[in-house]
Write a protein that holds these residues in place. Structure first.
Motif, PDB file in Angstrom:
ATOM      1  N   UNK A  61      -8.086   7.360  -6.919  1.00 56.39           N
ATOM      2  CA  UNK A  61      -7.374   8.609  -7.120  1.00 56.39           C
ATOM      3  C   UNK A  61      -8.253   9.574  -7.900  1.00 56.39           C
ATOM      4  N   UNK A  62      -8.422  10.760  -7.332  1.00 56.61           N
ATOM      5  CA  UNK A  62      -9.028  11.826  -8.123  1.00 56.61           C
ATOM      6  C   UNK A  62      -8.239  13.107  -7.878  1.00 56.61           C
ATOM      7  N   UNK A  63      -8.790  14.236  -8.230  1.00 55.33           N
ATOM      8  CA  UNK A  63      -8.007  15.468  -8.253  1.00 55.33           C
ATOM      9  C   UNK A  63      -7.753  16.063  -6.871  1.00 55.33           C
ATOM     10  N   UNK A  64      -8.469  15.615  -5.853  1.00 52.51           N
ATOM     11  CA  UNK A  64      -8.366  16.301  -4.568  1.00 52.51           C
ATOM     12  C   UNK A  64      -8.087  15.411  -3.372  1.00 52.51           C
ATOM     13  N   UNK A  65      -8.255  14.112  -3.474  1.00 48.91           N
ATOM     14  CA  UNK A  65      -8.323  13.327  -2.243  1.00 48.91           C
ATOM     15  C   UNK A  65      -7.024  12.642  -1.840  1.00 48.91           C
ATOM     16  N   UNK A  66      -5.909  12.937  -2.472  1.00 52.67           N
ATOM     17  CA  UNK A  66      -4.674  12.278  -2.086  1.00 52.67           C
ATOM     18  C   UNK A  66      -3.466  12.940  -2.695  1.00 52.67           C
ATOM     19  N   UNK A  67      -2.369  12.209  -2.707  1.00 50.88           N
ATOM     20  CA  UNK A  67      -1.113  12.783  -3.196  1.00 50.88           C
ATOM     21  C   UNK A  67      -1.095  12.957  -4.704  1.00 50.88           C
ATOM     22  N   UNK A  68      -1.818  12.116  -5.415  1.00 48.31           N
ATOM     23  CA  UNK A  68      -1.760  12.119  -6.877  1.00 48.31           C
ATOM     24  C   UNK A  68      -3.127  12.489  -7.457  1.00 48.31           C
ATOM     25  N   UNK A  69      -3.109  13.039  -8.654  1.00 44.96           N
ATOM     26  CA  UNK A  69      -4.370  13.364  -9.324  1.00 44.96           C
ATOM     27  C   UNK A  69      -4.606  12.499 -10.545  1.00 44.96           C
ATOM     28  N   UNK A  70      -3.636  11.662 -10.898  1.00 41.97           N
ATOM     29  CA  UNK A  70      -3.769  10.794 -12.065  1.00 41.97           C
ATOM     30  C   UNK A  70      -3.805   9.339 -11.613  1.00 41.97           C
ATOM     31  N   UNK A  71      -4.856   8.642 -11.983  1.00 40.22           N
ATOM     32  CA  UNK A  71      -5.049   7.273 -11.504  1.00 40.22           C
ATOM     33  C   UNK A  71      -3.963   6.330 -11.984  1.00 40.22           C
ATOM     34  N   UNK A  72      -3.416   6.600 -13.151  1.00 45.13           N
ATOM     35  CA  UNK A  72      -2.443   5.632 -13.679  1.00 45.13           C
ATOM     36  C   UNK A  72      -1.169   5.587 -12.842  1.00 45.13           C
ATOM     37  N   UNK A  92       0.841  -1.183   0.000  1.00 45.72           N
ATOM     38  CA  UNK A  92       0.000   0.000   0.000  1.00 45.72           C
ATOM     39  C   UNK A  92       0.885   1.245   0.000  1.00 45.72           C
ATOM     40  N   UNK A  93       0.381   2.324  -0.550  1.00 45.29           N
ATOM     41  CA  UNK A  93       1.117   3.578  -0.638  1.00 45.29           C
ATOM     42  C   UNK A  93       0.554   4.550   0.379  1.00 45.29           C
ATOM     43  N   UNK A  94       1.446   5.254   1.075  1.00 47.02           N
ATOM     44  CA  UNK A  94       0.981   6.168   2.109  1.00 47.02           C
ATOM     45  C   UNK A  94       0.268   7.376   1.515  1.00 47.02           C
ATOM     46  N   UNK A  95      -0.743   7.827   2.272  1.00 48.05           N
ATOM     47  CA  UNK A  95      -1.521   9.023   1.947  1.00 48.05           C
ATOM     48  C   UNK A  95      -2.194   8.940   0.576  1.00 48.05           C
ATOM     49  N   UNK A  96      -2.650   7.747   0.251  1.00 50.57           N
ATOM     50  CA  UNK A  96      -3.479   7.527  -0.936  1.00 50.57           C
ATOM     51  C   UNK A  96      -4.673   6.672  -0.509  1.00 50.57           C
ATOM     52  N   UNK A  97      -5.815   6.982  -1.087  1.00 49.27           N
ATOM     53  CA  UNK A  97      -7.009   6.210  -0.758  1.00 49.27           C
ATOM     54  C   UNK A  97      -7.018   4.883  -1.498  1.00 49.27           C
ATOM     55  N   UNK A  98      -7.428   3.846  -0.776  1.00 52.05           N
ATOM     56  CA  UNK A  98      -7.603   2.509  -1.342  1.00 52.05           C
ATOM     57  C   UNK A  98      -8.969   1.978  -0.940  1.00 52.05           C
ATOM     58  N   UNK A  99      -9.627   1.356  -1.885  1.00 46.44           N
ATOM     59  CA  UNK A  99     -10.811   0.547  -1.589  1.00 46.44           C
ATOM     60  C   UNK A  99     -10.287  -0.851  -1.312  1.00 46.44           C
ATOM     61  N   UNK A 100     -10.467  -1.340  -0.072  1.00 37.03           N
ATOM     62  CA  UNK A 100      -9.912  -2.630   0.320  1.00 37.03           C
ATOM     63  C   UNK A 100     -11.032  -3.522   0.836  1.00 37.03           C
ATOM     64  N   UNK A 101     -10.837  -4.815   0.676  1.00 31.08           N
ATOM     65  CA  UNK A 101     -11.848  -5.746   1.169  1.00 31.08           C
ATOM     66  C   UNK A 101     -11.359  -7.175   1.137  1.00 31.08           C
ATOM     67  N   UNK A 102     -12.118  -8.019   1.817  1.00 29.45           N
ATOM     68  CA  UNK A 102     -11.802  -9.450   1.843  1.00 29.45           C
ATOM     69  C   UNK A 102     -13.065 -10.216   2.182  1.00 29.45           C
TER      70      UNK A 102
END
Length: 770
Positions: free
Chosen positions: A176-187, A149-159
């Motif tokens: 990843x979107x434009x405002x909610x984490x460190x990056x604005x580009x999903x790729x 996992x990468x710090x300060x990025x949102x993840x949808x996690x489940x099991x």
């Protein structure tokens, strides 16, 4: 530091009990007694240590015991048959980890680590998302994603776990979107996506007493207390649980639209709106199961969630975008120690500053508390307003970079035994000048723990002498030596009772550094002034940060920092206080600058040598010349003292008409001769340019001011934190002592303090500023 403790409240009145919780390492027995604190500065150049023993039946030997602090925040849902009887299940959440590589961390767990049994979703030792299954025999099977996992990025996690065939599925997907984490580009995070499917042989043993823990896992239960380990750093948003296997599509659907048959759908935004702020520890389950939880050690509420768009900055207006809680492994709201002894305040005990003095061998502690008059009464016409909110803001401050700064200023670092102890014992909690282990700012501070720097004899590592509590004892000592009868009241009392607390008093004096203020406290002081009250501002950098008290427990305060002289800055969208919904930061940014309440406001700070004041021509005006009776025309005022060697230093305030200094204000005296270590505060700067230090910038000064208020009232401000450290010089026979005595005597009288004509000094005063 083998013995220390804390009281259950800072302010107490006659007839009330104050409880003391004491830790004595090695279970060593100790003596206890109640003392009145008068002077806590052990500097040999001053009057020295002063304390008065109070005759009580508490003075005796006590059996000692060790009491531990278990810091770190989490949510606990009590053990329930719905959680025990589960077979197949699904777990999911949005997570924003901040230290994914720190070791095993629980996310959503019903796990007993001492028995290695249960189930849960974890971040494992490799930083991978992992499902753990313990069958009760000691065997644990783990299935992880194999991707960090990468710090300060949102993840949808489940099991999910299918009990019919042993199939486990674990997945993680970066969001990843434009405002909610460190990056604005999903790729940027495409390689972090993972979905693993595996068959295991074990089934979870769920028939145990472990609660369902979010942001950690249970190690064991000791005397009914959950001992939680694997504490998670980061945010969790929209945790869900089902007692069946959900498909990936179903999991995505129930993020925002939980199914009716979900076992649990916790909504961290459910009680952060206007109607739910009274119970910040309550965690709501929106499912029919009503598996509600309770947050322990006050994780940070009202934090931006995975879906925050940045269009709304206040969680009150868009709570659905603030469905995250930020957990920290070093949060602390309550040490939760057992009570060792109690003291009932006698009806005849005078108001003042007190402590339970506990001593084990050669070690000792002074557990400080404040005795106020009974509610609705006053025993004097002078009130000393103790800045307990500011004490909490600085409670157990580490300031680990200060020794280096002291060396830069040519001073030997000041490190106390208390500082070393705190560096070794992170569990004693942090101050609002520290950052958590994950680098995020500390916005909550509690009095329900030993506060080792709110003690007599302590010399703060931030200043060349004293700071906060012991600096305020300089004023307590002066009032006592001068024979004044005065009541002690606190910020906690003022926040609760408002102006009614102040009304009985002719004059109210502040401490040396009343920096942290709630709106209710500001209102009370301003209303008191409007009613004709006389106000003596005996310090600097006051009325600065916006704070709020915890509605569940007023021993706890909250501050969100931005736009000022910050030790940290709130993240975008997270400036509003979770306890009230109001904007945090500086009061001046909400139109309530300190100049409006005290005539002056914070302008500069520097922690080397303190300076002195020089009288301005207006000080000879007959309307105010009484303030300087007994002081020579050319006499330097306060070129001596226990705090940096002068009365004007550490932090200083200045007159500013543009920020609200009343136009009738007179600048009686101003400091001069500050070094370039004194820098103008950042909120005053438009650009960072050279020549802003005290030796070159005329705005770096302390302005001593006076102005009348309605109905015969007045305000007198000294505008320097170091001021009170000069009161005792030369056995209290000095011009700072004389000047203060002149003002206090006048303010105590019923003599009107108005003048008929408008002050002729307005233009001249403004030219001093420029």
């Amino acid at each position: 530091m083998t013995i220390h403790g804390y009281p259950d409240k800072l302010s107490v009145e006659p007839g009330q009990n104050v409880k003391f919780m004491i830790n004595s390492e090695g279970n060593e027995s100790y003596q206890a007694e109640i003392v009145r604190l008068i002077h806590g500065d052990t500097n040999p150049d001053g009057p020295g240590w002063k304390v008065e023993l109070i005759d009580t039946d508490l003075k005796k030997q006590y059996r000692g015991r060790e009491q531990k602090i278990y810091s770190g925040s989490y949510v606990a849902v009590p053990d329930n048959s719905l959680l025990r009887d589960i077979e197949s299940f699904s777990l999911q959440a949005m997570i924003w980890p901040t230290t994914p590589d720190k070791g095993a961390q629980g996310l959503l767990t019903k796990w007993s680590d001492s028995k290695k049994t249960g189930y849960g979703l974890f971040i494992d030792e490799s930083g991978f998302l992992s499902l753990w299954i313990g069958d009760g025999s000691g065997k644990v099977e783990r299935v992880n994603t194999g991707k960090k996992l990468v710090e300060r990025c949102w993840f949808f996690v489940g099991a999910s776990f299918d009990a019919t065939n042993g199939t486990v599925e674990v997945f993680q997907q970066p969001l990843v979107d434009k405002t909610n984490g460190r990056f604005s580009l999903a790729y940027s995070l495409e390689t972090m996506t993972a979905h693993v499917k595996q068959v295991i042989k074990s089934k979870p043993d769920t028939d145990h007493e472990a609660p369902f823990i979010m942001a950690g896992y249970l190690e064991t239960i000791v005397e009914g207390k959950n001992i939680v380990r694997g504490l998670y750093n980061g945010k969790i948003d929209r945790p869900r649980m089902a007692d069946r296997v959900l498909t990936r599509q179903e999991m995505e659907q129930c993020i925002e639209n939980p199914f009716v048959d979900l076992l649990a759908a916790w909504d961290f935004a459910a009680n952060i709106g206007p109607k739910g702020l009274e119970i910040p520890s309550q965690i709501i389950d929106k499912s029919q199961s009503e598996l509600h939880g309770k947050a322990t050690n006050l994780p940070t509420r009202a934090m931006t969630g995975y879906n925050w768009t940045s269009n709304e900055q206040n969680f009150i207006h868009a709570p659905e975008q603030y469905g995250a809680i930020h957990f920290h492994d070093d949060d602390l709201s309550d040490a939760d120690w057992k009570v060792d002894f109690e003291f009932t305040i006698p009806d005849d005990l005078r108001s003042g500053v007190y402590a339970a003095h506990v001593k084990a061998g050669e070690d000792e502690d002074y557990v400080t508390f404040f005795v106020r008059p009974k509610k609705g009464t006053a025993t004097a016409n002078i009130a000393l307003l103790i800045p307990t909110a500011s004490y909490l803001a600085y409670a157990n401050t580490r300031f680990q970079d200060v020794p280096l700064a002291q060396l830069m200023f040519g001073r030997a670092p000041v490190i106390q035994a208390e500082d070393l102890y705190l560096m070794e014992h992170k569990e004693y909690g942090l101050s609002t000048y520290d950052v958590h282990s994950d680098g995020s700012g500390v916005c909550y501070s509690s009095g329900l723990r030993p506060i080792l720097n709110m003690r007599p004899k302590y010399r703060h590592n931030l200043s060349p002498s004293l700071w906060q509590f012991n600096a305020d004892l300089h004023l307590v000592d002066w009032l006592t030596e001068k024979g004044y009868t005065f009541d002690v009241i606190t910020d906690h009392d003022l926040n609760e009772e408002g102006v009614d607390l102040l009304k009985p008093y002719n004059v109210v004096l502040t401490g040396s550094h009343p920096e942290y203020y709630s709106g209710a406290m500001l209102d009370a002081v301003e209303d008191y002034q409007q009613l004709g009250g006389r106000f003596m501002y005996m310090g600097a950098n006051g009325f600065y940060w916006i704070i709020q008290f915890n509605p569940e427990n007023p021993n706890i305060i909250e501050v969100r920092k931005q736009f000022g002289s910050n030790a940290w800055k709130a993240n975008p969208g997270e400036l509003h206080l979770s306890f009230s919904g109001e904007q945090g930061g500086l009061w001046r940014n909400r139109g309530r600058a300190p100049q409006k309440i005290a005539g002056t406001g914070f302008i500069a700070e520097g922690f080397d040598v303190s300076s002195y004041y020089r009288r301005n021509p207006v000080s000879f005006d007959p309307r105010v010349s009484w303030i300087f009776e007994g002081i020579g025309e050319d006499e330097l005022i306060g070129n001596f003292g226990l705090v940096g060697g002068g009365a004007a230093g550490l932090e200083v305030d200045t007159y500013d008409l543009e920020l609200g200094t009343p136009p009738e204000t007179l600048i009686l005296a101003s400091s001069e001769g500050h070094s370039n270590a004194y820098m103008q505060v950042v909120e005053e700067l438009y650009f960072n340019v050279p020549s802003m230090g005290g030796a070159e910038n005329p705005r770096v000064r302390a302005d001593m001011v006076y102005y009348p208020t309605p109905k015969g009232g007045a305000v007198f401000s000294v505008s320097s934190i170091a001021y009170c450290g000069s009161l005792s010089h030369n056995n209290y026979d000095n011009n700072i002592s004389q000047l203060t005595d002149n003002v206090l005597q006048k303010f105590m009288s019923d003599e009107p303090l108005h003048w008929e004509e408008q002050s002729p000094q307005i233009a001249g005063a403004k030219s001093i500023k420029n």
